[in-house]
Design a protein around this motif. Structure first.
Motif, short mmCIF file in Angstrom:
data_model
loop_
_atom_site.label_atom_id
_atom_site.label_comp_id
_atom_site.label_asym_id
_atom_site.label_seq_id
_atom_site.Cartn_x
_atom_site.Cartn_y
_atom_site.Cartn_z
N ILE A 1 0.76 -1.16 0.03
CA ILE A 1 -0.12 -0.02 -0.02
C ILE A 1 0.90 1.26 -0.18
O ILE A 1 0.56 2.16 -0.75
CB ILE A 1 -0.98 -0.04 1.25
N VAL B 1 0.97 4.12 -3.10
CA VAL B 1 0.82 5.82 -2.60
C VAL B 1 1.90 6.47 -2.91
O VAL B 1 1.67 7.32 -3.56
CB VAL B 1 0.40 5.68 -1.07
N ARG C 1 -0.22 6.01 -7.48
CA ARG C 1 -1.26 5.26 -7.92
C ARG C 1 -2.21 4.47 -6.62
O ARG C 1 -1.69 4.74 -5.89
CB ARG C 1 -1.08 4.13 -8.69
N VAL C 2 -3.61 4.26 -6.84
CA VAL C 2 -4.35 3.85 -5.91
C VAL C 2 -3.86 2.43 -5.51
O VAL C 2 -3.56 1.67 -6.63
CB VAL C 2 -5.69 4.00 -6.45
N PRO C 3 -3.64 1.93 -4.52
CA PRO C 3 -3.29 0.62 -4.20
C PRO C 3 -3.99 -0.41 -4.82
O PRO C 3 -5.07 -0.45 -4.88
CB PRO C 3 -3.54 0.55 -2.66
N PHE D 1 -6.95 -2.58 -3.77
CA PHE D 1 -8.26 -2.13 -3.51
C PHE D 1 -8.86 -2.19 -4.61
O PHE D 1 -10.11 -2.00 -4.69
CB PHE D 1 -7.82 -0.44 -3.17
N VAL E 1 -5.92 10.23 0.72
CA VAL E 1 -4.43 9.90 0.00
C VAL E 1 -4.44 8.51 -0.39
O VAL E 1 -4.01 8.16 -1.50
CB VAL E 1 -3.24 10.15 1.29
N LEU E 2 -4.88 7.50 0.34
CA LEU E 2 -5.15 6.19 -0.24
C LEU E 2 -6.14 5.96 -1.18
O LEU E 2 -6.00 5.00 -1.88
CB LEU E 2 -5.64 5.28 1.18
N ALA E 3 -7.17 7.05 -1.28
CA ALA E 3 -7.92 6.87 -2.41
C ALA E 3 -7.42 7.53 -3.62
O ALA E 3 -8.14 7.61 -4.76
CB ALA E 3 -9.34 7.33 -2.05
N GLY E 4 -6.36 8.02 -3.65
CA GLY E 4 -5.67 8.62 -4.59
C GLY E 4 -6.20 10.21 -5.28
O GLY E 4 -6.31 10.48 -6.34
N VAL F 1 3.06 13.65 -1.55
CA VAL F 1 2.02 12.94 -1.46
C VAL F 1 0.76 13.38 -1.00
O VAL F 1 -0.24 13.19 -1.72
CB VAL F 1 2.38 11.63 -0.59
#
Lengths: 211, 211, 211
Positions: free
Chosen positions: A138, A142, A146-148, A151, B142-145, C142
């Protein structure tokens, strides 16, 4: 507890897992056309990041990997090798994915055991086992902007959670450590490989998402 | 300190706040067409992330939420429910936003109080109160881009900082805890709701930004 | 150890470094058309983030910056000033970049020394010195929704690692602290400035990257 031979075996397995995770990190860097330094950093983050998150959350600082130079040299080496030989490694990506499943299974087991050792209850220990397995990937995604990938339907975290849960449950009822390790490892690896072979996906949302 | 009834009340309020924050996290996952696992993770990160950042920074590890299974089950439940019933929840998003303001007000108060309890000075304690309120949403984005929504004009962090500052100041001059909590909570909630109703925005940069 | 005058000098240098890093953070916010709050947050994250990551990893919590209001007011001030006067600051960006190199050199030295002080070995201490220098900028990028600029060819992290390595090596063989600081600082600053003047780049990947 484990005797010296078993500890050596565990360290060697651990380093192999870190190496493979690191290779996936450096491959992402190359494909984003990032530089040698980024390849090394993404290698290190992917290989060690999950354990770092776990250790910071349970207060086991500094993380073990910072106290053992082998744990730092393995991802650096993996990053440099992948950077220069990425076309060859990219051609055997299916092999990398197989080894990655092996690393995932290993890390969810060792992560859950460490959380139990630090006194966490069953539910958080299982979650931290999963985080040890998936956290590095993950962070890699990030940092690479890019989106993990886990997910977007890949069945990756659920096997890790299942493996960690098996570890926590069996360990909690007093099953010998060797059996606990093998059972948790097998649960995660088996499920992940089946998902890869059969193309299983995590459920995606249905219906219109009114943005 | 607080008696048992008040502690129970605080825990219930806390869980409600976590639930609502978690719903917003899962809604972002659904709208990015991410899978069920992502919805659950983004729910957990949004609901618990602010407290985790605070606890890691003040050295209160493992974070309290990891020692109490209710704090883990609430976001998981919120994530699964939101994933499957997102069209219905999306239709009442104004209600979600209202409850979200309530969660923000609650977290900035409890976050600031915990930082004070761990010996931090007034300025860092107020900042950590704000971080407790806004950190989860930032990690979610951030995790969702996507760039954190609270960076693009939404008046969200300032009320949290104001509420936390009120808590730190009043607590510092010896005002009774109940009054401190109500005043900080009211400051944050009132300001946030006014901003929502009146469409107040944080200042955006003026003039050409030579990139 | 250092006498009072030297400590004061170090704190002043440290605050200057944080100020310049914070300016770069706020400039990114302005160029992404983010609001005043985002400018202040990105200023704080850029100025203090590297040290926070280091302190959390070595278990030095709460981070020193949270115990000293000057370390919190400097980035806040830098963020607000940059937000309102960004056209003027943008015009002297070459000056900002020069000062940024100065901050990088300073942080890799102080970061490595702190890691040594906390008992870390030479390799992790050098890495944490580098992380202290580059971590804030990575977090800035980020949070602003872009791939870290230091991943795309800028020769930035390598000088920081070299400076930190010089510090760790010289300190390890008993060289006086003043010499250690000057040597590490000079190594990082000299290399970074040469890279800027000559346009040196980190190696980029060669060959097709089969995505």
């Amino acid at each position: 507890m484990l005797d010296t031979d078993h500890v050596t075996t565990l360290v060697v397995l651990d380093l192999i897992g870190i190496f493979v995770f690191s290779v996936t990190g450096a491959l992402v860097a190359v494909r984003k056309h990032l530089d040698l330094f980024a390849a090394t950093v993404l290698a290190g983050v992917t290989g060690l990041g999950g354990g770092f998150i776990r250790d910071v959350l349970i207060g086991a600082t500094p993380p073990a990997a910072l106290a053992d130079w082998r744990y730092l040299l393995v991802p650096a080496t993996a990053g440099v090798i992948t950077f220069f030989f990425h076309p060859a490694i990219g051609r055997v990506e299916r092999v990398v994915t197989l080894f990655d499943a092996f690393g995932l299974a290993l890390f969810c087991v060792t992560g859950a055991l460490k959380a139990v050792e630090y006194g966490l209850g069953p539910l958080p220990a299982a979650l931290l086992g999963m985080v040890t397995g998936i956290g590095g990937g993950i962070m890699r995604d990030v940092l690479a902007g890019r989106v993990p990938v886990i997910f977007e339907g890949a069945l990756y975290a659920t096997p890790a959670l299942a493996g960690a849960a098996v570890v926590v449950l069996l360990d909690g009822v007093g099953v010998p450590l060797g059996v606990v390790v093998v059972a948790g490892f097998g649960m995660c690896l088996g499920w992940r490989l089946l998902a890869l072979v059969r193309g299983w996906q995590a459920p995606l949302p249905k219906g219109p998402a009114n943005v």
